[in-house]
Design a protein around this motif. Structure first.
Motif, PDB file in Angstrom:
ATOM      1  N   ALA A  13     -20.061 -34.329  15.265  1.00 25.09           N
ATOM      2  CA  ALA A  13     -20.558 -33.313  14.331  1.00 25.09           C
ATOM      3  C   ALA A  13     -19.673 -32.072  14.355  1.00 25.09           C
ATOM      4  O   ALA A  13     -19.346 -31.496  13.305  1.00 25.09           O
ATOM      5  CB  ALA A  13     -21.997 -32.941  14.686  1.00 25.09           C
ATOM      6  N   THR A  14     -19.257 -31.669  15.550  1.00 20.36           N
ATOM      7  CA  THR A  14     -18.392 -30.488  15.692  1.00 20.36           C
ATOM      8  C   THR A  14     -17.036 -30.725  15.038  1.00 20.36           C
ATOM      9  O   THR A  14     -16.489 -29.834  14.368  1.00 20.36           O
ATOM     10  CB  THR A  14     -18.204 -30.150  17.177  1.00 20.36           C
ATOM     11  N   GLU A  15     -16.504 -31.929  15.222  1.00 24.37           N
ATOM     12  CA  GLU A  15     -15.216 -32.264  14.614  1.00 24.37           C
ATOM     13  C   GLU A  15     -15.308 -32.213  13.092  1.00 24.37           C
ATOM     14  O   GLU A  15     -14.425 -31.675  12.416  1.00 24.37           O
ATOM     15  CB  GLU A  15     -14.788 -33.665  15.066  1.00 24.37           C
ATOM     16  N   LEU A  16     -16.404 -32.752  12.536  1.00 25.55           N
ATOM     17  CA  LEU A  16     -16.599 -32.729  11.086  1.00 25.55           C
ATOM     18  C   LEU A  16     -16.738 -31.297  10.575  1.00 25.55           C
ATOM     19  O   LEU A  16     -16.243 -30.958   9.495  1.00 25.55           O
ATOM     20  CB  LEU A  16     -17.852 -33.543  10.710  1.00 25.55           C
ATOM     21  N   TYR A  29     -25.253 -33.456  12.579  1.00 24.93           N
ATOM     22  CA  TYR A  29     -26.063 -32.477  13.318  1.00 24.93           C
ATOM     23  C   TYR A  29     -27.552 -32.776  13.183  1.00 24.93           C
ATOM     24  O   TYR A  29     -28.323 -32.596  14.134  1.00 24.93           O
ATOM     25  CB  TYR A  29     -25.763 -31.056  12.843  1.00 24.93           C
ATOM     26  N   SER A  30     -27.975 -33.238  12.008  1.00 31.55           N
ATOM     27  CA  SER A  30     -29.388 -33.570  11.806  1.00 31.55           C
ATOM     28  C   SER A  30     -29.817 -34.701  12.738  1.00 31.55           C
ATOM     29  O   SER A  30     -30.916 -34.672  13.319  1.00 31.55           O
ATOM     30  CB  SER A  30     -29.638 -33.963  10.341  1.00 31.55           C
ATOM     31  N   HIS A  31     -28.936 -35.694  12.883  1.00 33.71           N
ATOM     32  CA  HIS A  31     -29.213 -36.807  13.797  1.00 33.71           C
ATOM     33  C   HIS A  31     -29.298 -36.294  15.238  1.00 33.71           C
ATOM     34  O   HIS A  31     -30.223 -36.629  15.986  1.00 33.71           O
ATOM     35  CB  HIS A  31     -28.122 -37.867  13.650  1.00 33.71           C
ATOM     36  N   PHE A  32     -28.325 -35.467  15.603  1.00 29.79           N
ATOM     37  CA  PHE A  32     -28.302 -34.919  16.960  1.00 29.79           C
ATOM     38  C   PHE A  32     -29.550 -34.064  17.224  1.00 29.79           C
ATOM     39  O   PHE A  32     -30.171 -34.162  18.291  1.00 29.79           O
ATOM     40  CB  PHE A  32     -27.046 -34.067  17.160  1.00 29.79           C
ATOM     41  N   ILE A  33     -29.929 -33.224  16.265  1.00 28.93           N
ATOM     42  CA  ILE A  33     -31.097 -32.348  16.421  1.00 28.93           C
ATOM     43  C   ILE A  33     -32.361 -33.176  16.600  1.00 28.93           C
ATOM     44  O   ILE A  33     -33.230 -32.867  17.431  1.00 28.93           O
ATOM     45  CB  ILE A  33     -31.215 -31.397  15.201  1.00 28.93           C
ATOM     46  N   SER A  34     -32.472 -34.263  15.826  1.00 31.25           N
ATOM     47  CA  SER A  34     -33.636 -35.144  15.942  1.00 31.25           C
ATOM     48  C   SER A  34     -33.730 -35.761  17.345  1.00 31.25           C
ATOM     49  O   SER A  34     -34.805 -35.782  17.967  1.00 31.25           O
ATOM     50  CB  SER A  34     -33.555 -36.236  14.874  1.00 31.25           C
ATOM     51  N   LEU A  35     -32.598 -36.245  17.850  1.00 29.23           N
ATOM     52  CA  LEU A  35     -32.576 -36.828  19.198  1.00 29.23           C
ATOM     53  C   LEU A  35     -32.880 -35.765  20.251  1.00 29.23           C
ATOM     54  O   LEU A  35     -33.602 -36.020  21.231  1.00 29.23           O
ATOM     55  CB  LEU A  35     -31.205 -37.456  19.476  1.00 29.23           C
ATOM     56  N   ASN A  57     -32.254 -27.166  25.342  1.00 32.53           N
ATOM     57  CA  ASN A  57     -32.592 -26.097  24.387  1.00 32.53           C
ATOM     58  C   ASN A  57     -31.350 -25.361  23.910  1.00 32.53           C
ATOM     59  O   ASN A  57     -31.231 -24.989  22.737  1.00 32.53           O
ATOM     60  CB  ASN A  57     -33.579 -25.115  25.016  1.00 32.53           C
ATOM     61  N   LYS A  58     -30.392 -25.143  24.820  1.00 35.41           N
ATOM     62  CA  LYS A  58     -29.141 -24.486  24.425  1.00 35.41           C
ATOM     63  C   LYS A  58     -28.362 -25.347  23.445  1.00 35.41           C
ATOM     64  O   LYS A  58     -27.790 -24.843  22.465  1.00 35.41           O
ATOM     65  CB  LYS A  58     -28.291 -24.192  25.656  1.00 35.41           C
ATOM     66  N   SER A  59     -28.337 -26.654  23.716  1.00 35.04           N
ATOM     67  CA  SER A  59     -27.650 -27.581  22.812  1.00 35.04           C
ATOM     68  C   SER A  59     -28.314 -27.596  21.441  1.00 35.04           C
ATOM     69  O   SER A  59     -27.634 -27.612  20.399  1.00 35.04           O
ATOM     70  CB  SER A  59     -27.642 -28.994  23.396  1.00 35.04           C
ATOM     71  N   LEU A  60     -29.658 -27.578  21.437  1.00 34.91           N
ATOM     72  CA  LEU A  60     -30.400 -27.574  20.179  1.00 34.91           C
ATOM     73  C   LEU A  60     -30.130 -26.292  19.391  1.00 34.91           C
ATOM     74  O   LEU A  60     -29.909 -26.323  18.175  1.00 34.91           O
ATOM     75  CB  LEU A  60     -31.899 -27.708  20.462  1.00 34.91           C
ATOM     76  N   CYS A  61     -30.119 -25.182  20.100  1.00 36.57           N
ATOM     77  CA  CYS A  61     -29.857 -23.884  19.459  1.00 36.57           C
ATOM     78  C   CYS A  61     -28.488 -23.861  18.796  1.00 36.57           C
ATOM     79  O   CYS A  61     -28.348 -23.449  17.628  1.00 36.57           O
ATOM     80  CB  CYS A  61     -29.973 -22.769  20.496  1.00 36.57           C
ATOM     81  N   LEU A  62     -27.477 -24.332  19.492  1.00 36.90           N
ATOM     82  CA  LEU A  62     -26.115 -24.339  18.951  1.00 36.90           C
ATOM     83  C   LEU A  62     -26.001 -25.293  17.770  1.00 36.90           C
ATOM     84  O   LEU A  62     -25.332 -24.990  16.774  1.00 36.90           O
ATOM     85  CB  LEU A  62     -25.127 -24.730  20.047  1.00 36.90           C
TER      86      LEU A  62
END
Length: 534
Positions: A13-16, A29-35, A57-62
């Motif tokens: 997601a970051t690369e994209l 990011y939507s997939h990552f946020i869901s997981l 939580n930090k990962s979710l926030c970013l």
């Protein structure tokens, strides 16, 4: 295994995001946020490791902050703001999110709220390497917030620089106006709540959407028609897209007239059109394509018309757009407002003095023309004008004095003699005040031809009113107009070249200039602009 998959997904997601592939990064990011949310939910119901939960939580926030950034690049500001709010619920002073939210709010012209975000971001230790950029945003927000609050704008530097470079940054502004039932026709109108001087700003607003193109110089009507059709189709697509992305925008567009049953339409509060109006008060509905087409047919505006000026563009460059609040401004043949276009912004100002409670009106077509011509143009627009001027002229045009005057014009009699005949007719009919201005405006072509002809002025100059008298009465009756200003400028130049001309003539020219362009520039810039207009 699951954590490894999440790490790979976040990296992708970051690369994209860095490659500016916005749609794909949003999906990742939507997939990552869901997981991430699933993981947090599971850990919360177990005996969680506090450090691990904190890292999640930090990962979710970013991730929410980065998705907001991608959505903002696609101008999906409503969804981007929701991401920012969720991120700030996790970490209230998250530096990257505060910056992202500030930029989004600035794009939405919510200057005060954006200012608060940048102030908070500046307190973060991470701001050190970005302090210059953040301070730049702070100064920009302060400047725009001041203009939005006070209506103080200055385009002088841009004008004096010959319109080179980007258009100046402009704030949205709603002045002393309100929406009420119209006094001059069906439906609703915009009204002044206080006295307004000529040239003063009434409102400044950004278009919901615009489309522009170079109109062909050839006389091929099909080619020009095709260009306009493409612009129209593009505008429809952009308006539908804006309606789909923002519930507030959709509801405000829906509040505009479709040209049907205008008397039954609700009168919205003008505060709803302020950029800082809360999104939560608007319903979530899908755009109705049929209704949007009707709304655009009635309310879309061409930028360069008889009642408007477009600054800093090529003369063959034409544009059409939708501006919300100006859509409530009706036509009158004795208009009191004009519009100035700068980029996607429309600046509406008083073209003559306006009294508190007076309806604000624009000229949809050429009002420096006789009643019969104006009736034809109004019919083309699909309405009948019922303004004071039209009512007065309807009652007087059948009089013998006016019939004789029109017969003289048809026969091609000398223009100076026709001015004399009209002035004598008005005297016999006991026309007073603005009534004289109305008739002089109706036959402005006769007056301008006379004033610009040395031969006519030598013969008739002492028997007809001075140019200053006629100009002042026309401007008071129907507002400032470029063609009137042009005649005044020529007279001023003749006087100056002959050793005459003074402060009074210059001030009259400048006042007319303010009526045409508005009080949005210093005197030197206005003089430069008037020199450009020949």
């Amino acid at each position: 295994m699951e954590e490894e998959m999440m790490q790979q997904l976040r990296s992708k997601a970051t690369e994209l995001l860095l490659r500016e592939e916005w749609d794909e990064s949003i999906q990742a990011y939507s997939h990552f946020i869901s997981l991430c949310l699933d993981q947090i939910s599971k850990k919360t119901h177990q005996n969680p490791d506090p450090n691990h939960l904190s890292n999640l939580n930090k990962s979710l926030c970013l991730a929410l902050s980065n998705r907001a950034e991608a959505r903002s690049h696609l101008r999906n500001f409503a969804e981007a703001l929701r991401d920012c709010e969720q991120a700030l619920e996790i970490e209230s002073a998250h530096f990257k999110t505060l910056l992202c939210k500030g930029k989004i709010l600035l794009s939405l012209n919510r200057y005060g709220m954006a200012l608060d975000c940048f102030k908070l971001a500046l307190l973060d230790p991470q701001s050190g390497s970005n302090s210059e950029s953040i301070n730049g945003y702070l100064e920009k927000c302060k400047k725009l917030e001041f203009s939005s609050r006070t209506g103080a704008f200055d385009l002088s530097d841009w004008i004096l620089n010959g319109f080179r470079g980007k258009s100046p940054e402009i704030a949205e502004y709603i002045g002393v106006v309100e929406i009420k039932k119209s006094h001059i026709g069906v439906g609703r109108g915009l009204f002044a709540t206080k006295n307004v001087d000529c040239g003063s700003l009434l409102l400044v607003t950004k278009a919901i959407a615009t489309d522009r193109g170079i109109m062909p110089n050839s006389k091929d009507e099909d080619l020009g028609g095709n260009t306009q059709l493409v612009m129209w189709k593009n505008l429809i697509g952009k308006v539908v897209e804006s309606s789909t992305k923002c519930h507030r925008t959709h509801q405000l567009i829906r509040s505009l007239s479709t040209g049907e049953e205008d008397d039954t339409l609700e009168v919205p509060d003008v505060s709803l059109f302020r950029p800082e109006a809360e999104e939560s008060g608007f319903l979530n509905e899908n755009p109705d394509m049929g209704r949007i087409l009707k709304i655009l047919d009635v309310n879309s505006l061409v930028e360069d018309t008889v009642s408007s000026k477009v600054l800093g563009k090529n003369s063959s460059y034409h544009g059409v757009g939708l501006w919300l609040l100006p859509s409530f401004i009706n036509h009158a043949c004795n208009p009191n407002a004009r519009r100035l276009h700068v980029g996607d912004y429309m600046m509406v100002h008083a073209s003559r003095d306006i009294k508190a409670g007076e309806e604000i009106t624009l000229a949809y077509f050429d009002v420096l023309s006789p009643l019969s011509n104006r009736r034809e143009m109004a019919t083309t627009w699909g309405f009948e004008c019922c303004c004071k001027r039209c009512k007065f002229e309807e009652g007087i045009m059948g009089k013998q004095e006016m019939r004789e005057f029109e017969i003289g014009i048809d026969r091609g009699l000398e223009m100076g003699g026709m001015v004399y005949r009209l002035e004598e007719g008005m005297r016999r009919l006991n026309a007073r005040g603005k009534e004289k201005g109305y008739l002089r405006a109706s036959f402005w072509g006769v007056y301008s031809e006379t004033f610009e002809s040395e031969k006519s002025m030598r013969r008739w100059g002492r028997r007809i009113p001075a140019i200053e008298v006629v100009v002042d009465s026309v401007a008071e009756a129907v507002g400032s107009d470029e063609r009137v200003l042009k005649v005044v400028k020529k007279g001023l130049k003749r006087n100056c070249s002959g050793g005459g001309g003074g402060m009074v003539e210059m001030e009259r020219t400048m006042k007319l200039g303010r009526g045409v362009y508005g009080k949005v520039m210093k005197k030197q810039a206005m003089r430069t602009l008037l020199e450009l207009q020949v």
